[in-house]
Design a protein around this motif. Structure first.
Motif, PDB file in Angstrom:
ATOM      1  N   LEU A 215       0.855  -1.176   0.000  1.00 27.82           N
ATOM      2  CA  LEU A 215       0.000   0.000   0.000  1.00 27.82           C
ATOM      3  C   LEU A 215       0.895   1.231   0.000  1.00 27.82           C
ATOM      4  N   ALA A 216       0.736   2.059  -1.008  1.00 28.90           N
ATOM      5  CA  ALA A 216       1.592   3.239  -1.133  1.00 28.90           C
ATOM      6  C   ALA A 216       1.017   4.444  -0.398  1.00 28.90           C
ATOM      7  N   LEU A 217      -0.325   4.517  -0.307  1.00 29.82           N
ATOM      8  CA  LEU A 217      -1.002   5.692   0.267  1.00 29.82           C
ATOM      9  C   LEU A 217      -0.610   6.939  -0.521  1.00 29.82           C
ATOM     10  N   GLY A 218      -0.864   8.114   0.022  1.00 28.05           N
ATOM     11  CA  GLY A 218      -0.489   9.335  -0.687  1.00 28.05           C
ATOM     12  C   GLY A 218      -1.365   9.593  -1.898  1.00 28.05           C
ATOM     13  N   ASP A 219      -0.895  10.505  -2.747  1.00 22.34           N
ATOM     14  CA  ASP A 219      -1.699  10.937  -3.891  1.00 22.34           C
ATOM     15  C   ASP A 219      -1.013  10.643  -5.219  1.00 22.34           C
ATOM     16  N   ALA A 220      -0.218   9.585  -5.280  1.00 16.93           N
ATOM     17  CA  ALA A 220       0.439   9.208  -6.530  1.00 16.93           C
ATOM     18  C   ALA A 220      -0.617   8.877  -7.581  1.00 16.93           C
ATOM     19  N   PRO A 221      -0.334   9.142  -8.865  1.00 16.78           N
ATOM     20  CA  PRO A 221      -1.314   8.859  -9.918  1.00 16.78           C
ATOM     21  C   PRO A 221      -1.463   7.370 -10.172  1.00 16.78           C
ATOM     22  N   ARG A 222      -2.510   7.024 -10.898  1.00 19.41           N
ATOM     23  CA  ARG A 222      -2.667   5.664 -11.398  1.00 19.41           C
ATOM     24  C   ARG A 222      -1.666   5.462 -12.539  1.00 19.41           C
ATOM     25  N   ILE A 223      -1.666   4.257 -13.127  1.00 18.78           N
ATOM     26  CA  ILE A 223      -0.705   3.994 -14.205  1.00 18.78           C
ATOM     27  C   ILE A 223      -1.038   4.760 -15.475  1.00 18.78           C
ATOM     28  N   THR A 224      -2.272   5.286 -15.585  1.00 18.44           N
ATOM     29  CA  THR A 224      -2.628   6.157 -16.698  1.00 18.44           C
ATOM     30  C   THR A 224      -3.137   7.480 -16.145  1.00 18.44           C
ATOM     31  N   ALA A 225      -2.871   8.530 -16.875  1.00 19.90           N
ATOM     32  CA  ALA A 225      -3.344   9.862 -16.499  1.00 19.90           C
ATOM     33  C   ALA A 225      -3.861  10.550 -17.750  1.00 19.90           C
ATOM     34  N   GLY A 226      -4.823  11.455 -17.563  1.00 21.35           N
ATOM     35  CA  GLY A 226      -5.381  12.186 -18.690  1.00 21.35           C
ATOM     36  C   GLY A 226      -6.889  12.135 -18.666  1.00 21.35           C
ATOM     37  N   PRO A 227      -7.528  12.701 -19.698  1.00 26.24           N
ATOM     38  CA  PRO A 227      -8.993  12.713 -19.760  1.00 26.24           C
ATOM     39  C   PRO A 227      -9.544  11.301 -19.761  1.00 26.24           C
ATOM     40  N   GLY A 228     -10.727  11.140 -19.168  1.00 31.69           N
ATOM     41  CA  GLY A 228     -11.356   9.827 -19.130  1.00 31.69           C
ATOM     42  C   GLY A 228     -11.862   9.405 -20.495  1.00 31.69           C
ATOM     43  N   ALA A 229     -11.891   8.094 -20.728  1.00 32.46           N
ATOM     44  CA  ALA A 229     -12.405   7.554 -21.982  1.00 32.46           C
ATOM     45  C   ALA A 229     -13.926   7.615 -21.992  1.00 32.46           C
ATOM     46  N   GLU A 230     -14.493   7.892 -23.160  1.00 30.71           N
ATOM     47  CA  GLU A 230     -15.955   7.930 -23.276  1.00 30.71           C
ATOM     48  C   GLU A 230     -16.529   6.541 -22.988  1.00 30.71           C
ATOM     49  N   VAL A 231     -15.880   5.529 -23.527  1.00 30.85           N
ATOM     50  CA  VAL A 231     -16.249   4.136 -23.271  1.00 30.85           C
ATOM     51  C   VAL A 231     -14.974   3.400 -22.882  1.00 30.85           C
ATOM     52  N   PRO A 232     -14.934   2.721 -21.739  1.00 30.11           N
ATOM     53  CA  PRO A 232     -13.712   2.025 -21.342  1.00 30.11           C
ATOM     54  C   PRO A 232     -13.261   1.009 -22.387  1.00 30.11           C
ATOM     55  N   GLU A 233     -11.982   1.021 -22.700  1.00 31.78           N
ATOM     56  CA  GLU A 233     -11.401   0.050 -23.638  1.00 31.78           C
ATOM     57  C   GLU A 233     -11.317  -1.304 -22.949  1.00 31.78           C
ATOM     58  N   GLU A 234     -11.736  -2.354 -23.645  1.00 31.46           N
ATOM     59  CA  GLU A 234     -11.744  -3.685 -23.048  1.00 31.46           C
ATOM     60  C   GLU A 234     -10.482  -4.459 -23.413  1.00 31.46           C
ATOM     61  N   TYR A 235      -9.948  -5.171 -22.415  1.00 32.76           N
ATOM     62  CA  TYR A 235      -8.787  -6.033 -22.601  1.00 32.76           C
ATOM     63  C   TYR A 235      -9.133  -7.423 -22.088  1.00 32.76           C
ATOM     64  N   VAL A 236      -8.479  -8.434 -22.641  1.00 26.88           N
ATOM     65  CA  VAL A 236      -8.718  -9.811 -22.234  1.00 26.88           C
ATOM     66  C   VAL A 236      -7.465 -10.341 -21.542  1.00 26.88           C
ATOM     67  N   LEU A 237      -7.659 -11.105 -20.475  1.00 29.12           N
ATOM     68  CA  LEU A 237      -6.554 -11.643 -19.711  1.00 29.12           C
ATOM     69  C   LEU A 237      -5.855 -12.753 -20.485  1.00 29.12           C
ATOM     70  N   GLU A 238      -4.534 -12.629 -20.630  1.00 26.06           N
ATOM     71  CA  GLU A 238      -3.729 -13.624 -21.343  1.00 26.06           C
ATOM     72  C   GLU A 238      -2.925 -14.494 -20.393  1.00 26.06           C
ATOM     73  N   GLY A 239      -2.540 -13.965 -19.235  1.00 26.07           N
ATOM     74  CA  GLY A 239      -1.748 -14.777 -18.332  1.00 26.07           C
ATOM     75  C   GLY A 239      -1.488 -14.075 -17.017  1.00 26.07           C
ATOM     76  N   VAL A 240      -1.229 -14.868 -15.975  1.00 32.93           N
ATOM     77  CA  VAL A 240      -0.866 -14.349 -14.653  1.00 32.93           C
ATOM     78  C   VAL A 240       0.238 -15.237 -14.079  1.00 32.93           C
ATOM     79  N   LEU A 241       1.348 -14.616 -13.716  1.00 36.14           N
ATOM     80  CA  LEU A 241       2.404 -15.290 -12.977  1.00 36.14           C
ATOM     81  C   LEU A 241       2.453 -14.693 -11.577  1.00 36.14           C
ATOM     82  N   GLU A 242       3.015 -15.441 -10.630  1.00 41.11           N
ATOM     83  CA  GLU A 242       3.093 -14.953  -9.245  1.00 41.11           C
ATOM     84  C   GLU A 242       4.412 -15.356  -8.618  1.00 41.11           C
ATOM     85  N   GLU A 243       4.976 -14.431  -7.854  1.00 44.68           N
ATOM     86  CA  GLU A 243       6.131 -14.747  -7.016  1.00 44.68           C
ATOM     87  C   GLU A 243       6.142 -13.789  -5.834  1.00 44.68           C
TER      88      GLU A 243
END
Length: 259
Positions: A215-243
């Motif tokens: 948890l970083a807390l504070g007011d750091a930006p998200r990974i994207t910044a700028g005007p909001g999208a009119e319709v959210p762009e959809e992405y499909v999950l291809e893979g998840v690794l964990e360590e």
């Protein structure tokens, strides 16, 4: 490291150590006949912060840096915003012996080029990014950029790439402008403003997102910044690794997957 999706292990089973060759296959780019492919690589905390104290390193880990290096080693070019270059004191990509044969077989340069998007061209050309690159660093801007600053960048050894008629590069045109120079396998490491602009322009084909168990807390930006999208762009999950609690996710833009 273990694969969570698609998975061949039970959730509680530890995974084997992955080799660089296995990771390279996991993150291999699509075939070259498909045109440019722009992949984003970012890290975020559990509460959505893209950095802590202005830098991404506090959110990273050994495995994250390992995958970071693999993604760079597979790319023809790393696309980054000017502000990120200033904050992170960006350096050039370094030669990696483990990928030398793979890059040579793919017809790639020994290391990926770094392409810096900048409207003002107010860059520190004394940085190693410009003074010590294995291949010339690119500066991407618009045709309307100040001619004096364009010439200054060229004198510093940078290759200036125009992507658009205005004073700044048009995000939608950046992948094509780089692909015209044979740089088809593209990787962007942000920052948030650049990633947001590329995503909003429909230019981001894939996102590799590391979720840090912090948890970083504070007011750091998200990974994207700028005007909001009119319709959210959809992405499909291809893979998840964990360590060690870090999740290494990979998403492809749904429109690209459907095509």
């Amino acid at each position: 490291m273990r694969r969570l999706f698609p998975s061949s292990h039970l959730p509680h089973e530890p995974g084997p150590e992955w080799s660089l060759a296995e990771l390279a296959e996991e993150y291999a780019y699509p075939p070259a006949d498909g045109g440019p492919w722009l992949r984003g690589n970012m890290v975020a905390s559990l509460d959505g912060a893209a950095h802590h104290g202005g830098r991404s390193q506090p959110l990273s880990s050994r495995a994250d840096m390992w995958i970071f290096g693999v993604l760079r080693a597979l790319a023809d070019v790393v696309v980054v915003g000017a502000q990120t270059v200033r904050q992170e004191r960006y350096g050039p990509a370094r030669h990696r012996d483990a990928f030398a044969d793979r890059r040579a077989a793919s017809g790639q340069a020994p290391v990926p080029a770094v392409a810096v998007l900048s409207a003002s061209l107010e860059l520190d050309f004394a940085l190693p990014l410009f003074t010590e690159p294995v291949v010339p660093t690119l500066v991407v801007t618009g045709e309307g950029a100040p001619p004096g600053r364009v010439e200054r960048a060229r004198r510093a050894g940078a290759e200036v790439v125009f992507a658009g008629k205005g004073a700044r590069a048009e995000p939608a045109l950046v992948p094509g402008a780089l692909a015209e120079r044979g740089l088809r396998r593209q990787l962007t490491e942000g920052g948030p403003t650049l990633l947001g602009a590329l995503a909003a322009a429909g230019a981001l084909d894939e996102l590799c997102l590391t979720v840090a168990p912090r948890l970083a807390l504070g007011d750091a930006p998200r990974i994207t910044a700028g005007p909001g999208a009119e319709v959210p762009e959809e992405y499909v999950l291809e893979g998840v690794l964990e360590e060690a609690g870090f999740l290494f996710t990979r998403y492809r833009r749904l429109r690209q997957t459907a095509e």
